[in-house]
Scaffold this motif. Structure first.
Motif, PDB file in Angstrom:
ATOM      1  N   ARG A 137       0.830  -1.213   0.000  1.00 46.12           N
ATOM      2  CA  ARG A 137       0.000   0.000   0.000  1.00 46.12           C
ATOM      3  C   ARG A 137       0.864   1.263   0.000  1.00 46.12           C
ATOM      4  O   ARG A 137       0.564   2.240  -0.692  1.00 46.12           O
ATOM      5  CB  ARG A 137      -0.922  -0.016   1.235  1.00 46.12           C
ATOM      6  CG  ARG A 137      -2.054  -1.015   1.142  1.00 46.12           C
ATOM      7  CD  ARG A 137      -3.120  -0.734   2.199  1.00 46.12           C
ATOM      8  NE  ARG A 137      -2.625  -0.940   3.541  1.00 46.12           N
ATOM      9  CZ  ARG A 137      -2.706  -2.090   4.203  1.00 46.12           C
ATOM     10  NH1 ARG A 137      -3.261  -3.138   3.622  1.00 46.12           N
ATOM     11  NH2 ARG A 137      -2.242  -2.192   5.424  1.00 46.12           N
ATOM     12  N   VAL A 138       1.937   1.238   0.766  1.00 48.72           N
ATOM     13  CA  VAL A 138       2.844   2.387   0.791  1.00 48.72           C
ATOM     14  C   VAL A 138       3.455   2.609  -0.591  1.00 48.72           C
ATOM     15  O   VAL A 138       3.547   3.750  -1.086  1.00 48.72           O
ATOM     16  CB  VAL A 138       3.943   2.171   1.850  1.00 48.72           C
ATOM     17  CG1 VAL A 138       5.007   3.265   1.747  1.00 48.72           C
ATOM     18  CG2 VAL A 138       3.329   2.169   3.250  1.00 48.72           C
ATOM     19  N   PHE A 139       3.916   1.480  -1.214  1.00 52.02           N
ATOM     20  CA  PHE A 139       4.506   1.602  -2.546  1.00 52.02           C
ATOM     21  C   PHE A 139       3.487   2.162  -3.543  1.00 52.02           C
ATOM     22  O   PHE A 139       3.812   3.013  -4.387  1.00 52.02           O
ATOM     23  CB  PHE A 139       5.000   0.236  -2.999  1.00 52.02           C
ATOM     24  CG  PHE A 139       5.459   0.205  -4.439  1.00 52.02           C
ATOM     25  CD1 PHE A 139       6.695   0.735  -4.807  1.00 52.02           C
ATOM     26  CD2 PHE A 139       4.640  -0.308  -5.433  1.00 52.02           C
ATOM     27  CE1 PHE A 139       7.109   0.712  -6.131  1.00 52.02           C
ATOM     28  CE2 PHE A 139       5.057  -0.322  -6.752  1.00 52.02           C
ATOM     29  CZ  PHE A 139       6.292   0.191  -7.102  1.00 52.02           C
ATOM     30  N   ARG A 140       2.255   1.686  -3.426  1.00 46.08           N
ATOM     31  CA  ARG A 140       1.209   2.170  -4.334  1.00 46.08           C
ATOM     32  C   ARG A 140       0.986   3.670  -4.156  1.00 46.08           C
ATOM     33  O   ARG A 140       0.849   4.420  -5.139  1.00 46.08           O
ATOM     34  CB  ARG A 140      -0.078   1.394  -4.071  1.00 46.08           C
ATOM     35  CG  ARG A 140      -1.247   1.841  -4.941  1.00 46.08           C
ATOM     36  CD  ARG A 140      -2.502   1.069  -4.577  1.00 46.08           C
ATOM     37  NE  ARG A 140      -3.628   1.513  -5.374  1.00 46.08           N
ATOM     38  CZ  ARG A 140      -4.877   1.046  -5.219  1.00 46.08           C
ATOM     39  NH1 ARG A 140      -5.122   0.120  -4.284  1.00 46.08           N
ATOM     40  NH2 ARG A 140      -5.855   1.491  -5.972  1.00 46.08           N
ATOM     41  N   GLN A 141       0.920   4.114  -2.891  1.00 47.40           N
ATOM     42  CA  GLN A 141       0.719   5.541  -2.640  1.00 47.40           C
ATOM     43  C   GLN A 141       1.884   6.365  -3.165  1.00 47.40           C
ATOM     44  O   GLN A 141       1.697   7.420  -3.781  1.00 47.40           O
ATOM     45  CB  GLN A 141       0.528   5.778  -1.135  1.00 47.40           C
ATOM     46  CG  GLN A 141      -0.772   5.200  -0.597  1.00 47.40           C
ATOM     47  CD  GLN A 141      -0.875   5.324   0.907  1.00 47.40           C
ATOM     48  OE1 GLN A 141       0.067   5.743   1.560  1.00 47.40           O
ATOM     49  NE2 GLN A 141      -2.049   4.947   1.450  1.00 47.40           N
ATOM     50  N   ARG A 142       3.100   5.868  -2.935  1.00 43.46           N
ATOM     51  CA  ARG A 142       4.274   6.612  -3.444  1.00 43.46           C
ATOM     52  C   ARG A 142       4.274   6.673  -4.960  1.00 43.46           C
ATOM     53  O   ARG A 142       4.586   7.713  -5.562  1.00 43.46           O
ATOM     54  CB  ARG A 142       5.554   5.956  -2.940  1.00 43.46           C
ATOM     55  CG  ARG A 142       5.818   6.157  -1.455  1.00 43.46           C
ATOM     56  CD  ARG A 142       7.126   5.518  -1.062  1.00 43.46           C
ATOM     57  NE  ARG A 142       7.440   5.758   0.342  1.00 43.46           N
ATOM     58  CZ  ARG A 142       8.527   5.299   0.952  1.00 43.46           C
ATOM     59  NH1 ARG A 142       9.396   4.576   0.254  1.00 43.46           N
ATOM     60  NH2 ARG A 142       8.746   5.565   2.221  1.00 43.46           N
ATOM     61  N   LEU A 143       3.944   5.512  -5.575  1.00 41.99           N
ATOM     62  CA  LEU A 143       3.916   5.482  -7.032  1.00 41.99           C
ATOM     63  C   LEU A 143       2.842   6.426  -7.567  1.00 41.99           C
ATOM     64  O   LEU A 143       3.058   7.133  -8.570  1.00 41.99           O
ATOM     65  CB  LEU A 143       3.668   4.036  -7.503  1.00 41.99           C
ATOM     66  CG  LEU A 143       3.639   3.818  -9.026  1.00 41.99           C
ATOM     67  CD1 LEU A 143       4.988   4.199  -9.645  1.00 41.99           C
ATOM     68  CD2 LEU A 143       3.302   2.364  -9.348  1.00 41.99           C
ATOM     69  N   GLU A 144       1.695   6.434  -6.893  1.00 40.98           N
ATOM     70  CA  GLU A 144       0.609   7.325  -7.317  1.00 40.98           C
ATOM     71  C   GLU A 144       1.029   8.790  -7.203  1.00 40.98           C
ATOM     72  O   GLU A 144       0.780   9.602  -8.104  1.00 40.98           O
ATOM     73  CB  GLU A 144      -0.629   7.050  -6.458  1.00 40.98           C
ATOM     74  CG  GLU A 144      -1.842   7.866  -6.872  1.00 40.98           C
ATOM     75  CD  GLU A 144      -3.048   7.540  -6.009  1.00 40.98           C
ATOM     76  OE1 GLU A 144      -4.101   8.171  -6.217  1.00 40.98           O
ATOM     77  OE2 GLU A 144      -2.933   6.652  -5.133  1.00 40.98           O
TER      78      GLU A 144
END
Length: 223
Positions: A137-144
């Motif tokens: 989830r953290v990676f997804r938020q950072r990528l977003e």
């Protein structure tokens, strides 16, 4: 004293007037001698048989005593063997029961250990899975955030100025715009980074597995 046939044969009788007929008496005596001889021989045989019977009876009596003694000894030996066999059977049974109890105890301990290890591994896997979900989830938020910041740069006025018709754009102007795309500095990117950092603080927790690694958004810039 028992008369012998010879005594009967040699016996002489005195004569008297008008006595028995001598020839008849002698013939009768001869017959008596023969019968007496037969009786003596039979008596001798019977005595011999009686003696043999006594010897056999004595032998059988001795044999009976010996057999009785042997029977007593055999009975004592049988009782002793029976007692020893019973005692050995009890010992064997106790040893077998002890071995069975030890086997069951060892199996219970191993099964308990296996269950405990399996439970620990399951708990560890659940924790690692939860950590992986949080990191994802953290990676997804950072990528977003990164993609939104890049899109904001592309939609910026610098790119519009670069592609619009007008005076000739210099190489330095183009390099500056492209450099801004590689290194975003506008407020949207900064706000995105702050949001990603807040997500790290809220959702990212230290993992118990040293093999898990945090996903890096800008690997080149951290070298």
């Amino acid at each position: 004293m028992v008369l012998s046939p010879q005594d009967i044969h040699n016996k002489e009788f005195s004569t008297k007037l008008r006595g028995y007929n001598i020839d008849e008496v002698n013939d009768f005596l001869d017959q008596i001698i023969k019968d007496y001889q037969i009786i003596l021989e039979e008596n001798k045989d019977l005595r011999s048989q009686l003696s043999e019977s006594k010897d056999k009876l004595s032998y059988f009596n001795d044999l009976k005593d010996s057999l009785n003694q042997s029977i007593l000894v055999a009975q004592e030996a049988a009782d002793k063997v029976k007692s020893n066999s019973k005692r050995e059977a009890e010992i064997t049974n106790r040893e077998a029961q002890k071995k069975a109890d030890d086997i069951v105890k060892t199996a219970d301990e191993k099964s308990t250990q296996i269950l405990e290890e399996a439970s620990k591994r399951a708990k560890k896997l659940a924790i690692e899975t939860d950590d992986l979900k949080k990191n994802t989830r953290v990676f997804r938020q950072r990528l977003e955030v990164m993609l939104e910041s890049q899109l904001a740069v592309i939609k910026g006025s610098d790119w519009d100025h670069l592609v619009e018709d007008g005076p000739t754009t210099t190489y330095e102007d183009i390099e500056k715009v492209v450099g801004d795309l590689d290194n975003p500095t506008n407020s949207d990117v900064e706000s995105g980074n702050k949001q990603g950092n807040n997500a790290d603080a809220v959702e990212s927790t230290p993992t118990t597995d040293d093999k898990l690694q945090t996903v890096v958004i800008y690997p080149d810039s951290q070298k």
